[in-house]
Scaffold this motif. Structure first.
Motif, PDB file in Angstrom:
ATOM      1  N   LYS A  34       0.834  -1.210   0.000  1.00 12.97           N
ATOM      2  CA  LYS A  34       0.000   0.000   0.000  1.00 12.97           C
ATOM      3  C   LYS A  34       0.865   1.254   0.000  1.00 12.97           C
ATOM      4  O   LYS A  34       0.590   2.222  -0.729  1.00 12.97           O
ATOM      5  CB  LYS A  34      -0.920   0.006   1.220  1.00 12.97           C
ATOM      6  CG  LYS A  34      -1.987  -1.070   1.228  1.00 12.97           C
ATOM      7  CD  LYS A  34      -2.759  -0.996   2.542  1.00 12.97           C
ATOM      8  CE  LYS A  34      -3.764  -2.125   2.666  1.00 12.97           C
ATOM      9  NZ  LYS A  34      -4.486  -2.072   3.968  1.00 12.97           N
TER      10      LYS A  34
ATOM     11  N   ASP B 202      -4.892   3.503   4.237  1.00 15.84           N
ATOM     12  CA  ASP B 202      -6.178   3.169   3.604  1.00 15.84           C
ATOM     13  C   ASP B 202      -6.988   4.426   3.336  1.00 15.84           C
ATOM     14  O   ASP B 202      -7.575   4.591   2.262  1.00 15.84           O
ATOM     15  CB  ASP B 202      -6.975   2.220   4.499  1.00 15.84           C
ATOM     16  CG  ASP B 202      -6.488   0.782   4.439  1.00 15.84           C
ATOM     17  OD1 ASP B 202      -5.733   0.449   3.497  1.00 15.84           O
ATOM     18  OD2 ASP B 202      -6.859  -0.001   5.337  1.00 15.84           O
ATOM     19  N   LEU B 203      -7.057   5.335   4.319  1.00  8.46           N
ATOM     20  CA  LEU B 203      -7.798   6.580   4.140  1.00  8.46           C
ATOM     21  C   LEU B 203      -7.204   7.409   3.008  1.00  8.46           C
ATOM     22  O   LEU B 203      -7.929   7.991   2.181  1.00  8.46           O
ATOM     23  CB  LEU B 203      -7.786   7.391   5.438  1.00  8.46           C
ATOM     24  CG  LEU B 203      -8.570   6.815   6.620  1.00  8.46           C
ATOM     25  CD1 LEU B 203      -8.361   7.696   7.853  1.00  8.46           C
ATOM     26  CD2 LEU B 203     -10.054   6.705   6.287  1.00  8.46           C
TER      27      LEU B 203
ATOM     28  N   GLU C 243      -7.948   5.700  -0.346  1.00 11.26           N
ATOM     29  CA  GLU C 243      -9.377   5.796  -0.661  1.00 11.26           C
ATOM     30  C   GLU C 243      -9.701   7.165  -1.246  1.00 11.26           C
ATOM     31  O   GLU C 243     -10.502   7.279  -2.194  1.00 11.26           O
ATOM     32  CB  GLU C 243     -10.196   5.545   0.602  1.00 11.26           C
ATOM     33  CG  GLU C 243     -11.699   5.607   0.389  1.00 11.26           C
ATOM     34  CD  GLU C 243     -12.478   5.354   1.670  1.00 11.26           C
ATOM     35  OE1 GLU C 243     -13.680   5.678   1.701  1.00 11.26           O
ATOM     36  OE2 GLU C 243     -11.891   4.843   2.647  1.00 11.26           O
ATOM     37  N   GLU C 244      -9.098   8.204  -0.686  1.00 15.03           N
ATOM     38  CA  GLU C 244      -9.312   9.560  -1.214  1.00 15.03           C
ATOM     39  C   GLU C 244      -8.619   9.740  -2.550  1.00 15.03           C
ATOM     40  O   GLU C 244      -9.111  10.462  -3.427  1.00 15.03           O
ATOM     41  CB  GLU C 244      -8.800  10.585  -0.210  1.00 15.03           C
ATOM     42  CG  GLU C 244      -9.034  12.029  -0.621  1.00 15.03           C
ATOM     43  CD  GLU C 244      -8.576  13.012   0.443  1.00 15.03           C
ATOM     44  OE1 GLU C 244      -8.629  14.238   0.174  1.00 15.03           O
ATOM     45  OE2 GLU C 244      -8.165  12.578   1.544  1.00 15.03           O
TER      46      GLU C 244
END
Length: 354
Positions: free
Chosen positions: A46, A250-251, A254-255
């Protein structure tokens, strides 16, 4: 005050609820459970989307550990390092170089502007260097350096590059593909708790690391080249911090990385526009002002203003560091705090206190 205190410092930043919740979840034992290795690999995958580089190591220690580990693993007795500096953290690299037996040659520029590329070129022409260090965002002065011309020069002279991108990575583009060791940290633009340093490491840097007699155990990067593959880490990993970073990444993903960069740009522009309206002057030249932190000149008043903002307005800001401790007031619009409503609340508070 009926609002919660607003933490608008340039790191550590405010941590979103989802990240705090993930940190509190039960965690695998990183020393004995194979689930941890899979989790670590997934997290580095990630992070590769943020870095634009897939050879990463996550160290259990605050961002400064990343700076020291880069120097400790690349510099030994007799090595020469060009420490390119226009601020406190750029100067600090020279201390690490000397601590590990290297010769540090510091190429300085004024802290209000960017790196002096011509001076760097002269140093490279005049002498041979093994490593060069520099800072992308000098957080104490809110200065963002243009690294591209310097990295081109270092490539031409076969000098390894080490870049402190702790206060920029995840908030603005970083030319990681051209950097040999690029250092980030959890507590800045990722908006995760302090405690992790993230490094990308090039093949050329690995070759030098493996040929270096490293004078540290904890700061030795050598084991990290194969740690995930061999399922062996040199010390017990802070798995709860890693879980928090995983949630923060992750945030961010996601954005969308580009959307995050645009949000930082908008927050910075608003902060400076409001500052001009209030009558505040930037410390650094406007063309090198960072998207992640703004430093305002408040000669001799920074600590007083910081205290009043915290006590009267519930807004927590940072002052300058070193000689600028009482002359610079810093607004951190990075990570979770790079949002226009938070900047508006901060600047309204500064306006009232002034």
């Amino acid at each position: 005050m009926d609002e919660d205190p607003l933490l608008m410092t340039p790191g550590p930043t405010a941590v979103p609820a989802a990240v705090r919740d993930r940190m509190a979840e039960p965690a695998p034992n990183p020393d004995v459970e194979p689930e941890f290795v899979e989790f670590y690999r997934d997290l580095t995958d990630k992070l590769a989307a943020v870095y634009g580089d897939d050879d990463l190591a996550i160290l259990g220690g605050e961002g400064i550990l990343g700076l020291e580990a880069a120097v400790a693993s690349l510099v030994e007795d007799g090595d020469r390092a060009l420490c390119i500096s226009n601020g406190l953290y750029g100067d600090g690299f020279a201390d690490f170089v000397e601590d590990y037996g290297g010769e540090a040659v510091t190429c300085r520029a004024p802290s209000t502007g960017g790196i002096d590329v011509d001076a760097v070129a002269e140093e490279l022409e005049d002498g041979e260097f093994d490593v060069a260090t520099m800072v992308h965002c000098e957080t104490p002065t809110g200065t963002l350096n243009d690294l591209d011309p310097v990295l081109d020069l270092l490539d031409d002279h076969d000098v390894l590059s080490v870049v402190d991108a702790v206060s920029s990575l995840g908030g603005t583009p970083v030319p990681t593909g051209e950097i040999d060791v690029c250092i980030g940290a959890s507590q800045k633009c990722f908006s995760a708790p302090p405690g992790l340093a993230v490094l990308s490491i090039s093949d050329a840097a690995w070759e030098k690391i493996e040929a270096t007699e490293v004078r540290s155990y904890y700061a030795d990067l050598t084991p990290w080249r194969t740690a995930a593959d061999e399922e062996w880490f040199p010390y017990t990993m802070p798995v709860n911090n890693l879980q928090a970073l995983d949630a923060a990444v992750d945030l961010l993903l996601e954005e969308g990385v580009d959307a995050v960069f645009e949000r930082h740009d908008a927050a910075a522009e608003l902060c400076r526009e409001r500052g001009r309206e209030i009558g505040l002057e930037l410390y650094s030249d406007a063309d090198v002002a960072s998207p992640t932190v703004t430093a305002f000149r408040v000669e001799g008043r920074a600590q007083e203003l910081q205290q009043r903002l915290r006590e009267e307005e519930g807004v927590v800001l940072a002052t300058g560091l070193g000689d600028l401790e009482d002359d610079v007031l810093r607004v951190g619009h990075m990570g979770h705090n790079a949002r226009e409503d938070r900047v508006e609340r901060t600047m309204d508070a500064i306006d009232r206190v002034l």
